[in-house]
Design an enzyme around this catalytic site. Sequence first.
Site, PDB file in Angstrom:
ATOM      1  N   GLN A  53      32.870  44.934  50.539  1.00  0.00           N
ATOM      2  CA  GLN A  53      33.896  44.435  51.266  1.00  0.00           C
ATOM      3  C   GLN A  53      34.937  45.397  51.871  1.00  0.00           C
ATOM      4  O   GLN A  53      35.884  45.155  52.721  1.00  0.00           O
ATOM      5  CB  GLN A  53      34.930  43.548  50.308  1.00  0.00           C
ATOM      6  CG  GLN A  53      34.474  42.531  49.432  1.00  0.00           C
ATOM      7  CD  GLN A  53      34.169  41.189  50.505  1.00  0.00           C
ATOM      8  OE1 GLN A  53      34.705  41.058  51.615  1.00  0.00           O
ATOM      9  NE2 GLN A  53      33.119  40.608  50.120  1.00  0.00           N
ATOM     10  N   ASP A  63      30.720  50.185  45.528  1.00  0.00           N
ATOM     11  CA  ASP A  63      30.114  49.049  46.061  1.00  0.00           C
ATOM     12  C   ASP A  63      31.116  48.785  47.337  1.00  0.00           C
ATOM     13  O   ASP A  63      32.137  48.356  47.036  1.00  0.00           O
ATOM     14  CB  ASP A  63      30.274  47.998  45.175  1.00  0.00           C
ATOM     15  CG  ASP A  63      29.870  46.457  45.707  1.00  0.00           C
ATOM     16  OD1 ASP A  63      29.951  46.522  46.961  1.00  0.00           O
ATOM     17  OD2 ASP A  63      29.977  45.573  44.837  1.00  0.00           O
ATOM     18  N   CYS A 116      30.816  34.957  41.939  1.00  0.00           N
ATOM     19  CA  CYS A 116      29.915  35.874  41.668  1.00  0.00           C
ATOM     20  C   CYS A 116      30.617  36.874  40.795  1.00  0.00           C
ATOM     21  O   CYS A 116      30.189  37.937  40.679  1.00  0.00           O
ATOM     22  CB  CYS A 116      29.081  36.493  42.539  1.00  0.00           C
ATOM     23  SG  CYS A 116      27.969  35.381  43.580  1.00  0.00           S
ATOM     24  N   LYS A 145      28.507  41.172  56.441  1.00  0.00           N
ATOM     25  CA  LYS A 145      29.850  41.180  55.992  1.00  0.00           C
ATOM     26  C   LYS A 145      30.457  42.000  57.198  1.00  0.00           C
ATOM     27  O   LYS A 145      31.752  41.939  57.043  1.00  0.00           O
ATOM     28  CB  LYS A 145      30.304  41.493  54.592  1.00  0.00           C
ATOM     29  CG  LYS A 145      29.827  40.317  53.750  1.00  0.00           C
ATOM     30  CD  LYS A 145      30.050  40.922  52.361  1.00  0.00           C
ATOM     31  CE  LYS A 145      29.452  39.703  51.382  1.00  0.00           C
ATOM     32  NZ  LYS A 145      29.643  40.062  50.139  1.00  0.00           N
ATOM     33  N   HIS A 161      31.278  42.488  41.063  1.00  0.00           N
ATOM     34  CA  HIS A 161      30.329  41.256  41.562  1.00  0.00           C
ATOM     35  C   HIS A 161      29.113  41.315  40.562  1.00  0.00           C
ATOM     36  O   HIS A 161      28.987  42.309  39.967  1.00  0.00           O
ATOM     37  CB  HIS A 161      30.152  41.726  42.978  1.00  0.00           C
ATOM     38  CG  HIS A 161      29.281  40.352  43.593  1.00  0.00           C
ATOM     39  ND1 HIS A 161      27.975  40.231  43.470  1.00  0.00           N
ATOM     40  CD2 HIS A 161      29.732  39.769  44.616  1.00  0.00           C
ATOM     41  CE1 HIS A 161      27.523  39.306  44.107  1.00  0.00           C
ATOM     42  NE2 HIS A 161      28.414  38.910  44.900  1.00  0.00           N
TER      43      HIS A 161
HETATM   44  C1  LIG Z   1      28.836  40.215  48.765  1.00  0.00           C
HETATM   45  C2  LIG Z   1      29.014  41.229  47.782  1.00  0.00           C
HETATM   46  C3  LIG Z   1      27.983  41.740  47.000  1.00  0.00           C
HETATM   47  C4  LIG Z   1      26.496  41.324  47.263  1.00  0.00           C
HETATM   48  O1  LIG Z   1      26.190  41.576  48.700  1.00  0.00           O
HETATM   49  P1  LIG Z   1      24.728  40.755  49.041  1.00  0.00           P
HETATM   50  O2  LIG Z   1      24.961  40.931  50.613  1.00  0.00           O
HETATM   51  O3  LIG Z   1      24.645  39.442  48.805  1.00  0.00           O
HETATM   52  O4  LIG Z   1      23.602  41.752  48.409  1.00  0.00           O
HETATM   53  C5  LIG Z   1      28.191  42.801  46.114  1.00  0.00           C
HETATM   54  N1  LIG Z   1      29.494  43.218  45.954  1.00  0.00           N
HETATM   55  C6  LIG Z   1      30.591  42.597  46.747  1.00  0.00           C
HETATM   56  C7  LIG Z   1      31.891  43.152  46.220  1.00  0.00           C
HETATM   57  C8  LIG Z   1      30.463  41.813  47.548  1.00  0.00           C
HETATM   58  O5  LIG Z   1      31.458  41.370  48.058  1.00  0.00           O
END
Ligand SMILES: *Cc1c(COP(=O)(O)O)cnc(C)c1O
Length: 405
Positions: A202, A199, A363, A225, A122
């Site tokens: 998800q 990260d 993104c 999320k 991302h």
């Molecule tokens: C949504 C997402 C982000 C960014 O998260 P924010 O809530 O916009 O800060 C980063 N990495 C992954 C894999 C995402 O799905």
Amino acid sequence: MLAIQKIRNDFPVLHQQIQGHQLVYFDNAATSQKPKVVINALVAYYQGYNANIHRGIHTLAEKATVAFEQTRETVKEFIKAGSTEEVIFTKGTTEGINLVAATFGRKFIKADDEIIISTLEHHSNIVPWQLLCEATGAKLRIIPINDAGELDLEAYEKLLTPRTKLVSVVHISNALGTINPVETIIKAAHKVGAAVLIDGAQSAPHLTVDVQAMDCDFYIFSAHKVYAPTGMGVLYGKKHWLEQMPPYLGGGEMIKEVSFEKTTFNVLPYKFEAGTPNIADTIALKYALDYVQEIGKPAIAAHENQLARIVSDALRSIKGLRLVGTAAEKASIVSFVVDGVHHLDIGMLLDAKGIAVRTGHHCTQPLMKRLGVEGTVRASFAVYNTEEEVLYFVEQLEKIITKLR
Ligand SMILES: *Cc1c(COP(=O)(O)O)cnc(C)c1O
């Protein structure tokens, strides 16, 4: 089997018509809907005990502080952190990654050091490292992928050298749904002495996460999320790193003592929580995580994966439609393109039938470029989605594609 109708009744927003059709919400990888327990927690705080935390001696401040710190306990259990000192509240995944880039980066990354990320990242796990590399003279290395959207682990092993200081990779790709073999990635990085950031934006909603078993150095996710409010997130870090890292923002709360000659910093986790935090949304996160745990993540994942399987199988038989991201290990995200039809048009026509999907680059522009597409249509599932909804989606999609051709 989940009691889906009962679950659906917990989410008020689902019960509405969009352009004359019952809403079908398949944009869960962008943000999930909120159950009543979360909405009620926000109302209860603002109506019942709104107060600033930690420094107050009065009853409301005490009540707010207890609720706020309860969330830290709940998060610690949710990701199996070793202690609440390792659980830092942020605004979200983006801020969490920037925090590590700014503080770990400032302390440990020097010119000619190397940082490894992957093609699947991302933008929020690309740009902070580019900024850090520009400031320090460090170099960014990228793990390539195959056409299915899986990391090339042999190439990764070759990128690892004693110069590698940090590996930062996504647990589940938000664009394709690929689940990365993070344990393997972490073990290999540790062999050369590099720290690893995962990260988890998800994975927090879909996988059972145990940061100690995984042995990652940092794990980051966004509350919104995982059925909780926006503007709230979590950074887990191993204590020995957090202790060595300088503060991120300076201000109230993160200090022990301030004078014009010298300021000493607060203990963990408060060293990284300058200023009045997002109290209401932090309190509400506990209710969201309790909600998820009550249903059980394995049951939620099994349900979502079943829906994704039905959709993937059906889409494979549509002529001219190509699934983008066909990794062997996949979460409940289905991304696709259709020959000769723009993804935006599909998204708009689905919306006219009440179906919310995401279209575009998600993104992940470098990933889209690698896969030779400008963007995709993405359907992503959550606990409250039903088999009836996915069958309706497939039926409407087939009609739309036939019409557009
Ligand atoms: C949504 C997402 C982000 C960014 O998260 P924010 O809530 O916009 O800060 C980063 N990495 C992954 C894999 C995402 O799905």
